[in-house]
Structure formats: C-alpha cells, structure tokens
Design a protein around this motif. Structure first.
Motif, PDB file in Angstrom:
ATOM      1  N   ARG A 207       0.991  -1.277   0.013  1.00 36.84           N
ATOM      2  CA  ARG A 207      -0.137   0.055   0.153  1.00 36.84           C
ATOM      3  C   ARG A 207       0.861   1.303  -0.035  1.00 36.84           C
ATOM      4  NH1 ARG A 207      -2.607  -2.789   4.513  1.00 36.84           N
ATOM      5  NH2 ARG A 207      -4.290  -4.094   3.379  1.00 36.84           N
ATOM      6  N   ARG A 208       2.032   1.183   0.904  1.00 33.17           N
ATOM      7  CA  ARG A 208       2.882   2.233   0.725  1.00 33.17           C
ATOM      8  C   ARG A 208       3.523   2.500  -0.654  1.00 33.17           C
ATOM      9  NH1 ARG A 208       8.411   3.601   1.292  1.00 33.17           N
ATOM     10  NH2 ARG A 208       8.775   1.206   1.002  1.00 33.17           N
ATOM     11  N   ILE A 209       3.990   1.428  -1.268  1.00 28.86           N
ATOM     12  CA  ILE A 209       4.331   1.471  -2.379  1.00 28.86           C
ATOM     13  C   ILE A 209       3.563   2.176  -3.542  1.00 28.86           C
ATOM     14  CG2 ILE A 209       5.557   0.211  -4.427  1.00 28.86           C
ATOM     15  CD1 ILE A 209       6.422  -1.697  -2.175  1.00 28.86           C
ATOM     16  N   LEU A 210       2.282   1.752  -3.504  1.00 30.72           N
ATOM     17  CA  LEU A 210       1.306   2.027  -4.483  1.00 30.72           C
ATOM     18  C   LEU A 210       1.207   3.729  -4.196  1.00 30.72           C
ATOM     19  CD1 LEU A 210      -1.219  -0.486  -4.251  1.00 30.72           C
ATOM     20  CD2 LEU A 210      -0.156   0.016  -6.358  1.00 30.72           C
ATOM     21  N   ARG A 211       0.962   4.102  -2.932  1.00 25.48           N
ATOM     22  CA  ARG A 211       0.844   5.623  -2.826  1.00 25.48           C
ATOM     23  C   ARG A 211       2.173   6.534  -3.200  1.00 25.48           C
ATOM     24  NH1 ARG A 211      -3.604   6.668   0.044  1.00 25.48           N
ATOM     25  NH2 ARG A 211      -4.573   5.096   1.145  1.00 25.48           N
ATOM     26  N   PHE A 212       3.313   5.755  -2.981  1.00 25.21           N
ATOM     27  CA  PHE A 212       4.513   6.709  -3.418  1.00 25.21           C
ATOM     28  C   PHE A 212       4.434   7.025  -4.978  1.00 25.21           C
ATOM     29  CE2 PHE A 212       8.770   6.831  -5.200  1.00 25.21           C
ATOM     30  CZ  PHE A 212       9.202   7.484  -4.174  1.00 25.21           C
ATOM     31  N   TRP A 213       3.975   6.122  -5.677  1.00 21.68           N
ATOM     32  CA  TRP A 213       3.993   6.330  -7.283  1.00 21.68           C
ATOM     33  C   TRP A 213       2.865   6.950  -7.450  1.00 21.68           C
ATOM     34  CZ3 TRP A 213       8.490   6.262  -9.233  1.00 21.68           C
ATOM     35  CH2 TRP A 213       9.418   5.232  -8.819  1.00 21.68           C
ATOM     36  N   LEU A 214       1.595   6.710  -6.797  1.00 25.95           N
ATOM     37  CA  LEU A 214       0.588   7.587  -7.362  1.00 25.95           C
ATOM     38  C   LEU A 214       0.663   9.102  -6.981  1.00 25.95           C
ATOM     39  CD1 LEU A 214      -2.245   5.048  -5.944  1.00 25.95           C
ATOM     40  CD2 LEU A 214      -1.935   5.522  -8.389  1.00 25.95           C
ATOM     41  N   ASP A 215       1.374   9.349  -5.845  1.00 26.94           N
ATOM     42  CA  ASP A 215       1.614  10.635  -5.306  1.00 26.94           C
ATOM     43  C   ASP A 215       2.435  11.525  -6.399  1.00 26.94           C
ATOM     44  OD1 ASP A 215      -0.081  10.494  -3.237  1.00 26.94           O
ATOM     45  OD2 ASP A 215       1.669   9.923  -1.569  1.00 26.94           O
ATOM     46  N   ARG A 216       3.331  10.560  -7.254  1.00 26.26           N
ATOM     47  CA  ARG A 216       4.062  11.309  -8.247  1.00 26.26           C
ATOM     48  C   ARG A 216       3.425  11.452  -9.472  1.00 26.26           C
ATOM     49  NH1 ARG A 216       9.076  11.187  -5.257  1.00 26.26           N
ATOM     50  NH2 ARG A 216      10.309  12.202  -7.195  1.00 26.26           N
ATOM     51  N   GLY A 217       2.371  11.047  -9.623  1.00 25.31           N
ATOM     52  CA  GLY A 217       1.218  11.232 -10.805  1.00 25.31           C
ATOM     53  C   GLY A 217       1.295  10.199 -11.726  1.00 25.31           C
ATOM     54  N   VAL A 218       1.739   8.723 -11.213  1.00 24.10           N
ATOM     55  CA  VAL A 218       1.309   7.757 -12.241  1.00 24.10           C
ATOM     56  C   VAL A 218       0.071   7.368 -12.420  1.00 24.10           C
ATOM     57  CG1 VAL A 218       3.864   6.619 -11.800  1.00 24.10           C
ATOM     58  CG2 VAL A 218       1.725   5.916 -10.499  1.00 24.10           C
ATOM     59  N   ASP A 219      -0.484   7.027 -13.642  1.00 23.54           N
ATOM     60  CA  ASP A 219      -1.794   6.710 -13.994  1.00 23.54           C
ATOM     61  C   ASP A 219      -2.326   5.458 -13.799  1.00 23.54           C
ATOM     62  OD1 ASP A 219      -2.396   9.589 -15.290  1.00 23.54           O
ATOM     63  OD2 ASP A 219      -0.519   8.814 -16.159  1.00 23.54           O
ATOM     64  N   GLY A 220      -1.356   4.476 -13.565  1.00 23.01           N
ATOM     65  CA  GLY A 220      -1.839   3.267 -13.025  1.00 23.01           C
ATOM     66  C   GLY A 220      -0.621   2.104 -13.018  1.00 23.01           C
ATOM     67  N   PHE A 221      -1.139   0.837 -12.854  1.00 21.82           N
ATOM     68  CA  PHE A 221       0.094   0.113 -12.520  1.00 21.82           C
ATOM     69  C   PHE A 221      -0.167  -1.252 -13.458  1.00 21.82           C
ATOM     70  CE2 PHE A 221      -0.225   2.438  -8.890  1.00 21.82           C
ATOM     71  CZ  PHE A 221       1.107   2.581  -8.434  1.00 21.82           C
ATOM     72  N   ARG A 222       0.532  -1.902 -14.222  1.00 24.36           N
ATOM     73  CA  ARG A 222       0.773  -3.180 -14.566  1.00 24.36           C
ATOM     74  C   ARG A 222       1.256  -3.893 -13.557  1.00 24.36           C
ATOM     75  NH1 ARG A 222       4.899  -7.325 -15.594  1.00 24.36           N
ATOM     76  NH2 ARG A 222       4.174  -8.517 -17.345  1.00 24.36           N
ATOM     77  N   VAL A 223       0.357  -5.099 -13.241  1.00 25.22           N
ATOM     78  CA  VAL A 223       0.932  -5.819 -12.150  1.00 25.22           C
ATOM     79  C   VAL A 223       1.371  -7.376 -12.587  1.00 25.22           C
ATOM     80  CG1 VAL A 223      -0.041  -6.982  -9.848  1.00 25.22           C
ATOM     81  CG2 VAL A 223      -0.816  -4.906 -10.675  1.00 25.22           C
ATOM     82  N   ASP A 224       2.758  -7.530 -12.338  1.00 25.38           N
ATOM     83  CA  ASP A 224       3.407  -8.478 -12.696  1.00 25.38           C
ATOM     84  C   ASP A 224       2.867  -9.932 -11.969  1.00 25.38           C
ATOM     85  OD1 ASP A 224       5.848  -9.850 -14.166  1.00 25.38           O
ATOM     86  OD2 ASP A 224       6.365 -10.271 -11.956  1.00 25.38           O
ATOM     87  N   VAL A 225       2.854 -10.903 -12.667  1.00 30.09           N
ATOM     88  CA  VAL A 225       2.267 -12.332 -12.047  1.00 30.09           C
ATOM     89  C   VAL A 225       0.985 -11.987 -11.359  1.00 30.09           C
ATOM     90  CG1 VAL A 225       3.062 -14.334 -11.068  1.00 30.09           C
ATOM     91  CG2 VAL A 225       4.759 -12.745 -12.122  1.00 30.09           C
ATOM     92  N   ALA A 226       0.141 -11.259 -11.585  1.00 31.50           N
ATOM     93  CA  ALA A 226      -1.097 -11.093 -10.866  1.00 31.50           C
ATOM     94  C   ALA A 226      -1.752 -12.100 -10.561  1.00 31.50           C
ATOM     95  CB  ALA A 226      -1.856  -9.942 -11.839  1.00 31.50           C
ATOM     96  N   HIS A 227      -1.609 -13.151 -11.229  1.00 31.41           N
ATOM     97  CA  HIS A 227      -2.291 -14.546 -10.740  1.00 31.41           C
ATOM     98  C   HIS A 227      -1.405 -15.140  -9.564  1.00 31.41           C
ATOM     99  CE1 HIS A 227       0.671 -15.641 -13.692  1.00 31.41           C
ATOM    100  NE2 HIS A 227       0.333 -16.803 -13.781  1.00 31.41           N
TER     101      HIS A 227
END
Length: 561
Positions: A207-227
C-alpha cells in the motif's frame, strides 16, 4: 472515445464519467526501458532516453505508456528483481528523471503506467537480507516463504515445485551460524524470493509503494504475475504439464497460480486507487486457462484491465480468431470491463516471427538458431501487419510492444555468450528464453547502434540487417509498417473504434474474418486465395489493395456505406 488530452491527473473527479474512463479504449505502448533509447551512452536504455523520444510517441498516436521495471535492482532478471520499490535504479536515471518523463508525457496528453512486481523481490532487498540474518520463525522470515526441508536432516526441498525459469523452486540457505538451514520459495530465479502475502506487513508495505508512485502522478500499474502472490495452504506437490506455457495457463488446479485469495488483495488496491483523481488503473498480467477465468480479475471492484493472453496465443486462423474475439467480447463486458488486445510483449516471441512459425513454441521458451519451425521473415511481417490491422479495429483497449510499429522480428541468432535471460542459464541452454524480443530497437539507419545509443554500445547485439527497419528509414515511407501504424491509430481514434461495437459479417468464406465496427468494415483474408471486396473507400490496408481484390494475409478497413 478517449478522454481529451487535458483530462489528466490533477483534474477533479467530476471530470470523469463511469463507463468513459480513459483506460477502456486506450492504446497503450509498452516500453522496455533498457532496450528503448540510451541517453547516457552506456549501452542500456534509460528514462532520459524515453523522454527524448516522447514527441515520436505522440506522433505515433498512442494514449499511454507502460514502463517495464526501472526501480532499483541488481538486474538478475532485467529489473523484475526489485531491491527498492521506491527509487530509480541508477542504470535508468534518477527520480528527477522520472518526474521529468511524467511531466513531458502528461503535457502531451500521454499517461504513464508503471510496472509493479509484488510476487517477489530481489534477494538484495533489505527485507530479505534481514531474513537471512534472522532465525527461523522470526518476523523477518515471515515476510517471505521459508520452510523447513524434508528428509532426515532437512536436506530435501519442502515440495516438488519447479521454477518458471527451470530447475527447483526452492533454495536452501546457510544459517548465521554456518549450518545448512531452511529453504525459501522462488517461483522464478533463486535471486527472486517470493513474498508471503498472508502477512499483513507485506500488504501494508505494498500500500505504501502504491501511494508513493500515485503521489508522483502515475496513472496506473501493470501488475506482474497478478495470478500469483497467494499459494495454496500446505504448499502441496504439483507437477506441471511439460507442454504448457511457463507462466501457467493450463487447466489444472495449480497451487501457486490463480488462488482465490488474490482477489481480496486487488479489491484493497482498487479502493486505494479510487482515492485518487484521474481514473487510475490496474492491469493484470494473469496467465490463466480461459477468458472466463481471467475475467474474474477485472470484476467491478478489482482490477480494471487484464491482458488478453488467449488472444495473443491464438494462431493465424480465421475460425480460431473469431472464437476468441467472441469469447472476449462476451466475458469481459459481462463483468463491466473492456477487453484488451495484445500481440507482442517482452515475454513472447515477436508476432512478426511468431505468426510464421511452423512448430510449437510454448510461452517463455523463445526461439534460437536450432529451434524447429524457423519463421519465414517476409511471410511473418505480412501476417504481423495484417494481424495488427485486425487488432486495432477491435473495441476495447490495445497494447503495443516497442518496435512492433517498425515490424521488428524476433532476433534468433543471438550468440550464447550474449544471452542474459535467466531461462537460458537455468535450463543449460535448452530454452533460449526471451532475449530475442528484447534487443534494443533501431532509430537511425546510419547511426551507431542505429541511434539507440550515441556510443554504439548495446547491451544485446543488434542484427546487421536492421537498418531498413529503423524509424528514420520508415517515417517518410507511406508503405512502411510505421506509416501503417500511424494511419491505423489515427483512424481508430477518428472513428471511435475503441468505444464501438462489433458485428460479424458472413459470406466471405471460412478463411476470412469480417466485421463492422461503427462506420468501419474490416475484412481480413487469412487464407491463400484472393477475396473479392465490396465497394467502399479504403481507410487503411496492411498491404496494397488494387482491383477490388484482397490478397492473402491482408487486412483492409473500408468506410461502410
């Protein structure tokens, strides 16, 4: 239709409408940073290199960029072994360089999606180093999957699982006192230990990592090995189908793929992203056996997109393509998600070669000079152009892989000493791996390293025959693959095809794929016999169309009457 170029992060939520989010129709361009453009001259692509070509990407007509990993990493698996999730590896630049790229992209109406690797970290990650120094049963080890071994002295791995890259999925550690100790799980390379996602500390860290990049302005994430992420209780033995792709996708109940617990994780992430303006998005890399199962990853409260690997893996066959398109346009909209379409990425043989293979080639195995069923380059490129012309007419979101707009083929004849994919090493050269689709792309026909690097250095050798494929050689040629892509993307946007609806057209024969999307009629001749075309203005064609006849392995867009 896509949102206007000004509708980027920073705007209020009132600017967005459910059902009109940008990611539903976007054309998203994958950049593999180490192979895109090298500004520093060290032979490895970097973030300033991406920024230097942002105008070229805008001219191509894309809506968003997906960046493969650029975070701090020892690069044992080309950045998919992350040591620090909240910093840029010096190989690729700095956080300031990333901020510059975000600003340059957003000012041109281009969004940025970054890769996130949550299944595993690098063995150089601070947490794993702490785990090695700690005792069995410690909180530090509980962040990863450590287990005692089997056998009288724990000398056997905890189960029989195999690594995706070949060999066992377990490695035994030496304890701080020097004795042989526990084993840790790594579904990929031994330098990539798997996190234990049953641990709340792991969940909070991401959750901390997601917020770090969202706060920098990224528009989304491609999630590796999401399964992946969640493993079956008890870690039961499992022997995979040797003919299945390396990332899963067989129909068996695989104890480390597709477990029910992953959905809870993505529901949590969905809520987190919803706190941010700008329709931030999650895209799942989930190799699963059917479209219907994959659609479970994009239910309304989970991820927003999932890669349509079923489409990518479909052969060049009209009936098979129609079936997977039908399944996709049924399954994904049924859960409120768009279908995505993709033909190439950094893990598969480029489709300019793959569509002309004559032998089986499971995902991740790659092809080399001794592989059976070698592709025929002219036929491969012709089919690739035709396939892309079909894909970009389909409703939903499309993904492009860097260099496919140049018609780049797989590089087959890389010498063994140049290869760097862990698959090559862990299988003793039995599988060539993915290096062939990762060779740095050509920009200038007459420049060192074809303009990839000012010094002529290149982390993988580029083929001597690539000069005609360089962007400079194609940009002013109306018959080039680059010109075809630019035409297709402009027409896709102008005719609103991403937000359209597909209606099949019959009567052209078994080897023809024909459909209407809005005011565009798409006809693809996948068979060997030329096909007579109906009357209509040609909007775009993968090959020249004359005399009202559609040649073999050719797709045309016509303006419907």
């Amino acid at each position: 239709m896509t949102l206007p170029e000004t509708a980027l992060p920073g705007e209020t939520r009132e600017n967005s409408r459910p059902g009109a989010e940008w990611w539903r129709t976007a054309v998203i361009y994958q950049i593999y940073p180490r192979s895109f453009a090298d500004a520093s001259g060290d032979g490895v692509g970097d973030l300033p290199g991406v920024t230097s070509h942002i105008d070229d990407l805008q001219a191509l007509g894309i809506d968003a960029i997906w960046l493969s990993p650029f975070q701090r990493s020892p690069q044992k698996d080309a950045g998919y072994d992350v040591a620090d999730y909240c910093d840029v590896d010096p190989l690729f630049g700095t956080l300031a360089d990333f901020d510059d790229l975000i600003d340059a992209a957003h000012s041109r109406g281009i969004r940025i999606i970054t890769d996130l690797v949550p299944n595993h970290s690098s063995d150089q990650h601070e947490w794993f180093q702490q785990a090695l120094a700690a005792a069995p049963g410690s909180p530090e080890r509980a962040r990863y999957i450590f287990r005692d071994g089997k056998g009288e002295h724990g000398e056997l791995p905890p189960n029989n699982w195999e690594s995706v890259f070949g060999g066992p999925a377990w490695t035994r550690v030496v304890e701080p006192d020097g004795t042989p100790g526990q084993w840790y799980l790594h579904l990929f390379d031994s330098s990539q230990p798997d996190f234990d996602w049953s641990n709340p500390e792991v969940r909070e860290e991401f959750r901390r990592i997601l917020r770090f990049w969202l706060d920098r302005g990224v528009d989304g994430f491609r999630v590796d090995v999401a399964h992946g992420l969640v493993k079956a209780a008890g870690l039961p033995d499992y022997t995979p189908d040797p003919d299945a792709g390396s990332m899963g996708g067989d129909a068996a109940d695989v104890p480390y793929w597709g477990q029910e617990g992953v959905h809870e994780i993505y529901r949590d992430w969905h809520e987190l992203l919803a706190e941010y303006d700008g329709d931030r998005a999650l895209c799942a890399e989930a190799w699963l056996p059917t479209v219907d199962i994959t659609a479970q990853w994009v239910r309304p409260d989970e991820m927003h997109q999932a890669f349509n690997f079923a489409y990518l893996e479909t052969p060049w066959d009209a009936a098979a393509l129609r079936e997977v398109i039908d399944e996709s346009l049924r399954a994904y909209p049924a859960v409120g998600a768009p279908s995505t379409w993709v033909l190439s990425n950094h893990d598969v043989v480029r489709h300019a070669s793959r569509l002309a293979l004559t032998a089986e080639n499971p995902q991740g195995h790659g092809i080399g000079p001794d592989s059976p069923g070698q592709p025929e380059p002219v036929l491969g490129l012709r089919r690739a152009r035709a396939a892309s012309t079909v894909m970009l007419a389909l409703p939903g979101s499309a993904y492009l892989y860097q260099g496919e707009e140049l018609g780049l083929p797989e590089v087959i004849d890389l010498p063994g000493e140049a290869r760097q994919d862990p698959t090559w090493f862990r299988t003793g050269g039995e599988r060539y791996g993915r290096d062939g689709c990762r060779v740095p792309i050509p920009w200038q026909a007459d420049a060192p390293a074809y303009g990839f690097s000012p010094t002529g250095r290149s982390w993988l050798p580029q083929p001597a025959q690539w000069a005609p494929l360089a962007r400079s050689a194609q940009v002013d040629d109306p018959a080039s693959t680059l010109s075809l892509y630019r035409t297709l993307l402009a027409a896709r946007r102008a005719h609103g095809l991403g937000a359209g609806a597909l209606q099949w057209i019959d009567g052209f024969g078994d080897d023809v794929l024909a459909f209407r999307n809005g005011d565009v009629t798409v006809i693809s001749n996948i068979g060997p016999t030329p096909v007579e075309l109906p009357a209509g203005e040609v909007i775009a064609a993968s090959e020249p169309v004359t005399g009202g006849v559609l040649p073999a392995d050719t797709t045309v867009w016509l303006r419907s009457a």
